[in-house]
Design an enzyme around this catalytic site. Structure first.
Site, PDB file in Angstrom:
ATOM      1  N   ASP A 121      22.860  45.198  78.348  1.00  0.00           N
ATOM      2  CA  ASP A 121      22.046  44.170  77.708  1.00  0.00           C
ATOM      3  C   ASP A 121      20.570  44.561  77.733  1.00  0.00           C
ATOM      4  OD1 ASP A 121      22.141  41.689  76.313  1.00  0.00           O
ATOM      5  OD2 ASP A 121      21.265  40.678  78.048  1.00  0.00           O
ATOM      6  N   CYS A 143      23.861  36.572  68.128  1.00  0.00           N
ATOM      7  CA  CYS A 143      23.150  36.699  69.395  1.00  0.00           C
ATOM      8  C   CYS A 143      22.151  35.563  69.569  1.00  0.00           C
ATOM      9  CB  CYS A 143      22.441  38.047  69.467  1.00  0.00           C
ATOM     10  SG  CYS A 143      21.538  38.295  71.006  1.00  0.00           S
ATOM     11  N   GLU A 151      29.759  41.369  68.532  1.00  0.00           N
ATOM     12  CA  GLU A 151      29.329  40.693  69.769  1.00  0.00           C
ATOM     13  C   GLU A 151      30.525  40.468  70.698  1.00  0.00           C
ATOM     14  OE1 GLU A 151      26.837  40.078  71.441  1.00  0.00           O
ATOM     15  OE2 GLU A 151      25.180  39.119  70.398  1.00  0.00           O
TER      16      GLU A 151
END
Length: 222
Positions: free
Chosen positions: A45, A136, A210
């Site tokens: 991340d 996101c 995702e």
């Protein structure tokens, strides 16, 4: 007929549910996610945020008016001056130091989603880019809210991931996501049915990518 952001979700509802209610997400809520999986996710991340800042730079390039340009600048500034600092501090709490992060290779799932966003934005316009980012930008707010409200979610000291849930369920993050929703609602209300179909495909693809990011964390895949 005008469209809105919820129409994008409706166009890929099963994919959206698999993303927002993924096993990784559920394990975060229960507090029983494997520590190694969470650390792997945190590392990737960090790399994702670096590419996310590039996406905002691209948004600035694609902007056609002052308001959009200012919004892109603020987004990039927030990532580089606030979010990355918070993320680095959070990584340190989990035993991940800055030098380790600087040497990390990008996992395939990280490469796939971030480059898809940048490629979509490069080939398309500002709306294409925002739609590719929406899973996101808006999705994490939906996930934070869903976890905060879910009866199986453990909170406070009973859950080592409570700080993560708190961050994405926070009023500030929810407000940012809501502003993005409003912007998308306004833009989508003006598109044709053919244009919406293309945007729905972008949104669906980005949502599935995702989901792969969560799966990467579960499987500790490179």
């Amino acid at each position: 007929m005008g469209y809105c952001f919820n129409d994008l979700i409706a166009a890929c509802r099963d994919d959206w549910r698999r993303y927002t209610e993924h096993d990784f997400v559920r394990a975060l809520g229960r507090g029983d996610l494997n520590d190694a999986s969470f650390r792997h996710y945190l590392k990737q991340d960090y790399l994702f945020l670096l590419q996310f800042s590039r996406a905002y730079a691209l948004a600035a390039y694609k902007s056609q008016d002052l308001e959009s340009l200012q919004g892109a600048f603020k987004g990039m500034q927030t990532i580089l001056e606030v979010e990355l600092g918070l993320h680095l501090a959070y990584c340190r709490e989990w035993g991940i130091d800055d030098s380790e992060l600087s040497r990390l290779p990008e996992a395939r799932a990280t490469l796939a989603y971030t480059r898809y966003v940048l490629d979509t934005g490069s080939r398309g316009d500002l709306l294409d880019l925002h739609v590719a980012l929406a899973p996101c930008m808006v999705g994490y707010a939906d996930i934070g809210r869903w976890l905060a409200d879910h009866p199986e979610t453990l909170r406070s000291g009973d859950n080592p991931y409570d700080a993560w849930i708190t961050m994405y369920a926070s009023p500030d993050f929810q407000a940012s996501a809501e502003r993005e929703r409003h912007w998308l609602d306004d833009q989508l209300s003006q598109v044709s049915s053919a244009r919406f179909e293309r945007l729905a495909r972008i949104f669906s693809d980005a949502t599935r990518l995702e989901t792969d990011f969560w799966q990467m964390g579960l499987e500790l895949s490179d």
